[in-house]
Design a protein around this motif. Sequence first.
Motif, PDB file in Angstrom:
ATOM      1  N   ASN A  79     -36.413  -5.160  20.692  1.00  0.00           N
ATOM      2  CA  ASN A  79     -36.486  -3.816  20.117  1.00  0.00           C
ATOM      3  C   ASN A  79     -37.447  -2.901  20.873  1.00  0.00           C
ATOM      4  N   SER A  80     -37.778  -3.285  22.090  1.00  0.00           N
ATOM      5  CA  SER A  80     -38.639  -2.446  22.926  1.00  0.00           C
ATOM      6  C   SER A  80     -37.838  -1.880  24.083  1.00  0.00           C
ATOM      7  N   THR A  81     -38.399  -0.885  24.754  1.00  0.00           N
ATOM      8  CA  THR A  81     -37.799  -0.328  25.965  1.00  0.00           C
ATOM      9  C   THR A  81     -38.369  -1.052  27.175  1.00  0.00           C
ATOM     10  N   GLN A  82     -37.476  -1.554  28.043  1.00  0.00           N
ATOM     11  CA  GLN A  82     -37.915  -2.229  29.256  1.00  0.00           C
ATOM     12  C   GLN A  82     -37.193  -1.620  30.458  1.00  0.00           C
ATOM     13  N   VAL A  83     -37.956  -1.296  31.485  1.00  0.00           N
ATOM     14  CA  VAL A  83     -37.409  -0.680  32.699  1.00  0.00           C
ATOM     15  C   VAL A  83     -37.576  -1.658  33.853  1.00  0.00           C
ATOM     16  N   ILE A  84     -36.485  -1.949  34.551  1.00  0.00           N
ATOM     17  CA  ILE A  84     -36.532  -2.892  35.669  1.00  0.00           C
ATOM     18  C   ILE A  84     -35.967  -2.241  36.927  1.00  0.00           C
ATOM     19  N   LYS A  85     -36.195  -2.891  38.061  1.00  0.00           N
ATOM     20  CA  LYS A  85     -35.714  -2.392  39.351  1.00  0.00           C
ATOM     21  C   LYS A  85     -34.769  -3.416  39.981  1.00  0.00           C
ATOM     22  N   ILE A  86     -33.671  -2.918  40.501  1.00  0.00           N
ATOM     23  CA  ILE A  86     -32.703  -3.740  41.228  1.00  0.00           C
ATOM     24  C   ILE A  86     -32.705  -3.278  42.680  1.00  0.00           C
ATOM     25  N   LYS A  87     -32.944  -4.197  43.604  1.00  0.00           N
ATOM     26  CA  LYS A  87     -33.023  -3.829  45.020  1.00  0.00           C
ATOM     27  C   LYS A  87     -31.638  -3.747  45.640  1.00  0.00           C
TER      28      LYS A  87
END
Length: 317
Positions: A79-87
């Motif tokens: 229930n949280s916001t998570q930001v990730i990076k894809i190379k």
Amino acid sequence: MRKVLQQLLFISLVSFLIVSCEKNDEPFPQQVSKAKTIFKLPDAEFGPMKTIALDLSPGLVSLRVLEIRRDAASAAELNSTQVIKIKHQNALIADPTSGAVVELPRNLYTVDPSNPFDGQYWTVTFDPGEFVEFIKINLNPSNLITAGRVGLGFQIAETPGAVINDEKSRLGVEISAKNQWDGKYRCDWTNYHPTANPGYTGSSTTIEFHTTGPNKVKLFWPLAGVFCAPAILNGGLAYFGLQEPEFTVNTSTNAVTVQNVAPGAVTFYTMNSSFTSRYEPATKTFFVQWGYNNPGGVFNPATSREWTQTLTYLGPR
């Protein structure tokens, strides 16, 4: 009597203490989970490369080119916001057999605003409650026909506060367009060569037709890993180099012609003039007879090389 009273008083006191503890006891502390949310590319489970074949249609389409999954460690993290990076990792699209897959030209697609791309990293945001997200691009499938074998490579790079599933963190995606004849087929064939197969014998195998135009497909043999025509030569499975058969279907008559479109080809085909090479839509089957060193399409056992093929549709590739 006194001893009995003492025992009764002791039992009553113990009972009182037990009841009091039960009423006033503090609740057990909540266990703190040490597990972390895991991010992965589920399609990587099936191999290092994935193929997306789009229906050949005019206009832009929105394509979910990559799926990313969040295995949350707790309800709070889900229930949280998570930001990730894809190379952006194009080394991952190199075909292990031919290395023929190249990067999808940047001018052939636009990036969906939901996953910004800075040329090196894609930013993917998981909103509260989301456990799956996609990298999306917009493109016109018709533009892929002349682009050759193209694709994009991806690798999970940054997942703040979470971990990466190393075995499912990298994926190459080949992107192609397909017309109605594109797919997997059973190829039942015989072929003739005056010295290497004078008995005109053959075999059966699975081939693929890859779209090369609105009404054209090229024959790919997965067993060999190249575009070619399966053959029996000197008693074994083989194929000729620098020969890539492309089938063209006349959309008005369903007549079929076959031609060699290999870059640098010096050998070109002629259809056998006494055979009706055709596609039958009802059974999704090709019946063709073609070869070379046969002027006018007339078979000559002294010089001709020829194939007689029945190709029956099995399903999409």
